[in-house]
Scaffold this motif. Structure first.
Motif, mmCIF file in Angstrom:
data_model
loop_
_atom_site.group_PDB
_atom_site.id
_atom_site.type_symbol
_atom_site.label_atom_id
_atom_site.label_comp_id
_atom_site.label_asym_id
_atom_site.label_seq_id
_atom_site.Cartn_x
_atom_site.Cartn_y
_atom_site.Cartn_z
ATOM 1 N N GLY A 113 0.799 -1.223 0.000
ATOM 2 C CA GLY A 113 0.000 0.000 0.000
ATOM 3 C C GLY A 113 0.826 1.265 0.000
ATOM 4 O O GLY A 113 0.295 2.344 0.291
ATOM 5 N N HIS A 114 2.114 1.161 -0.325
ATOM 6 C CA HIS A 114 2.989 2.335 -0.305
ATOM 7 C C HIS A 114 2.747 3.227 -1.515
ATOM 8 O O HIS A 114 2.301 2.776 -2.575
ATOM 9 N N LYS A 115 3.083 4.517 -1.355
ATOM 10 C CA LYS A 115 3.035 5.495 -2.438
ATOM 11 C C LYS A 115 4.307 6.337 -2.359
ATOM 12 O O LYS A 115 4.770 6.652 -1.263
ATOM 13 N N GLN A 116 4.844 6.709 -3.522
ATOM 14 C CA GLN A 116 6.074 7.488 -3.510
ATOM 15 C C GLN A 116 6.243 8.186 -4.857
ATOM 16 O O GLN A 116 5.779 7.694 -5.893
ATOM 17 N N LEU A 123 11.229 6.859 -5.838
ATOM 18 C CA LEU A 123 11.053 5.409 -5.951
ATOM 19 C C LEU A 123 12.106 4.803 -6.887
ATOM 20 O O LEU A 123 12.655 3.733 -6.599
ATOM 21 N N ALA A 124 12.413 5.506 -7.994
ATOM 22 C CA ALA A 124 13.443 5.026 -8.912
ATOM 23 C C ALA A 124 14.783 4.899 -8.186
ATOM 24 O O ALA A 124 15.512 3.912 -8.352
ATOM 25 N N ALA A 125 15.112 5.889 -7.374
ATOM 26 C CA ALA A 125 16.361 5.846 -6.620
ATOM 27 C C ALA A 125 16.356 4.683 -5.632
ATOM 28 O O ALA A 125 17.370 3.992 -5.458
ATOM 29 N N GLU A 126 15.218 4.455 -4.989
ATOM 30 C CA GLU A 126 15.115 3.359 -4.023
ATOM 31 C C GLU A 126 15.267 2.002 -4.698
ATOM 32 O O GLU A 126 15.857 1.074 -4.129
ATOM 33 N N LEU A 127 14.760 1.895 -5.933
ATOM 34 C CA LEU A 127 14.847 0.641 -6.667
ATOM 35 C C LEU A 127 16.172 0.489 -7.405
ATOM 36 O O LEU A 127 16.426 -0.557 -8.019
ATOM 37 N N LYS A 154 1.085 10.076 -11.755
ATOM 38 C CA LYS A 154 0.886 11.523 -11.893
ATOM 39 C C LYS A 154 1.563 12.300 -10.773
ATOM 40 O O LYS A 154 2.416 13.167 -11.002
ATOM 41 N N ASN A 155 1.188 12.037 -9.543
ATOM 42 C CA ASN A 155 1.819 12.688 -8.398
ATOM 43 C C ASN A 155 2.753 11.722 -7.667
ATOM 44 O O ASN A 155 3.892 12.051 -7.352
#
Length: 485
Positions: free
Chosen positions: A104-107, A112-116, A144-145
């Motif tokens: 249920g995470h949002k980022q 998120l790209a950096a985290e992955l 979008k956001n």
């Protein structure tokens, strides 16, 4: 085994290695060329993959080279086979993103790209790729956001159940949450203790238990309107399910409670004898449904000239009706997740499919279905199974053989094992065979001449049967085992 999960892996090399490992685990000794032909790539690519896998296999696994004979995958007995795929799947960025969304995470995309460990552009391509796969489940990843998974919560859970079912063991994919599989087994034992426990697919149910627990803890609440909390069957099992989830610190409210109940009845096995208490309960509270099933089964038995009452079909059809009447909307969502199985029934049993459609068309229940063909496609698989059960006794192989008695006895036993439970193999002497009234579908397997005027089909075998002789007999009965293949 992991076909659906594999289809979601964007990295071609990882998907190919998964295919390679599956092929190796299902084979004894194979050559690189055989693997390349099976997977559809060059032998050079396979050789490179094998070397890469050798360097990254989990401890306890190894790929042995056997010279010109080929290669072989071997392991220590205590090392689980699942460790092979888990390591590969964990490397896929597809699964890293799906794991992130599952909680249920949002980022924001850049964060998120950096985290992955990838670029924003690569993340965008990955999301485009996954959205094509998610479309049949009415789901989409928005960017979008923030990167987020949108769609009905029921659809989200159904998608993840389809994805994670092979990975349910050992909390794989669930390692951030200490969910206890043992609690589910205690739940099943409690039902057995009270003599109401049906036969279930336990891993199917455990996977639902894990998914529901994590999504509820992540505050991703179910959103269904089609609930019947006063339904007798729900009332029967609700206290047990409430206790089960309470052990994980979750209180099931109305919608979540009903969804957990529906997931449980979806795990019930067909073609099993239910406990007497459960069967009596169903007959008492769903009498009209039972009567409707009995009428349909009687009509089909008359038209098909098959004794369906001696099979599981009546019980199976009632269970199918129950699953749909408990929640038509959920039943159709669940069915859509496995549409390829239903298409198999429609395409390979077209005459049964149409017959069922004709008999069900007048049913008021049938008129309420949004996708009635899905119900029929499930029912036709159960009907095909029932007809196979009933007709099993009508298909015989008569084995009349002249040879050394010990070898003859051994050979009859081996042939019986080869042809399986759908065919009755009887070892008979010629005099006994001549007195028998043979059916159209009966055949004779022999190693000595038979008067062709007496029989419909004879298969001649050698003293020691060859593979081609055995295969010719098996091909004759192939339609009994997998229609359409």
């Amino acid at each position: 085994m992991y076909q659906f999960a594999q289809s979601l892996i964007i990295e071609k090399d990882i998907a190919r290695k998964v295919s390679l490992l599956e092929f190796l685990t299902n084979s004894d000794i194979v050559t690189v060329k055989e693997i390349a032909d099976q997977i559809g790539v060059s032998p050079r690519t396979i050789s490179s993959d094998i070397q890469s896998l050798r360097d990254s296999l989990p401890e306890g696994w190894q790929i042995d080279s056997l010279g010109n004979s080929g290669i072989k995958l071997s392991r220590q007995a205590e090392v689980p086979i699942s460790s092979l795929w888990e390591d590969l799947v964990e490397q896929s960025i597809s699964f890293q993103l799906l794991k992130f969304l599952f909680r249920g995470h949002k980022q924001a995309s850049s964060a998120l790209a950096a985290e992955l460990g990838t670029s924003t552009e690569s993340l965008r391509r990955l999301i485009t790729f996954l959205n094509k796969k998610l479309s049949p489940y009415q789901l989409k990843i928005l960017t979008k956001n923030q990167v987020t998974l949108v769609g009905s919560e029921a659809d989200i859970r159904i998608f993840y159940h389809r994805l994670l079912l092979p990975f349910t063991h050992a909390n794989f994919f669930f390692d951030d949450y200490p969910i206890h599989e043992s609690f589910y087994h205690q739940f099943l034992r409690a039902l057995d203790r009270d003599q109401i426990g049906p036969s279930v697919e336990s891993i199917w149910g455990i996977c639902w238990y894990f998914i529901n627990t994590i999504r509820i803890k992540a505050n991703c609440r179910i959103d269904i309107d089609d609930t019947h909390i006063n339904d007798p069957l729900f009332q029967l099992f609700s206290p047990y399910l409430t206790q089960l989830y309470h052990q994980e610190g979750i209180y099931l409210d109305g919608e979540e409670g009903f969804f957990a109940f529906y997931c449980f009845i979806e795990s019930w096995n067909f073609s099993e004898v239910p406990p007497i208490k459960t069967e009596t309960f169903v007959r008492q509270h769903y009498r009209e449904l039972q009567q409707s099933c009995d009428v349909i089964v009687g009509q089909l038995a008359t038209e098909l000239r098959v004794e369906l009452t001696q099979t599981f079909f009546s019980k199976n059809l009632l269970l199918l009706f129950l699953k749909y009447t408990e929640s038509i909307s959920l039943s159709e969502k669940f069915v859509l997740a496995h549409l390829e199985v239903l298409n198999y029934g429609k395409h390979n049993y077209a005459s049964y499919w149409q017959l069922l459609a004709n008999h069900l068309a007048a049913s008021p229940f049938y008129q309420t279905l949004v996708y009635p063909e899905h119900f029929i496609s499930s029912a036709v698989l159960l009907l095909a199974e029932a007809i196979s059960q009933e007709s099993r006794a009508r298909r015989h192989i008569y084995f009349t053989y002249q040879g050394e008695p010990a070898w003859k006895s051994y050979l009859a036993n081996e042939l019986n094992a080869i042809f399986g439970g759908r065919i009755s193999l009887a070892s008979v002497e010629m005099e006994e065979l001549l007195r028998k009234q043979l059916d159209e579908e009966d055949i004779i397997v022999t190693n000595h001449p038979i008067d062709q005027a007496l029989i419909n089909k004879v298969f001649y075998i050698s003293t020691i049967p060859t593979k081609s002789e055995i295969n010719s007999i098996k091909e004759h009965f192939a339609h009994l085992y997998f229609s359409g293949l």
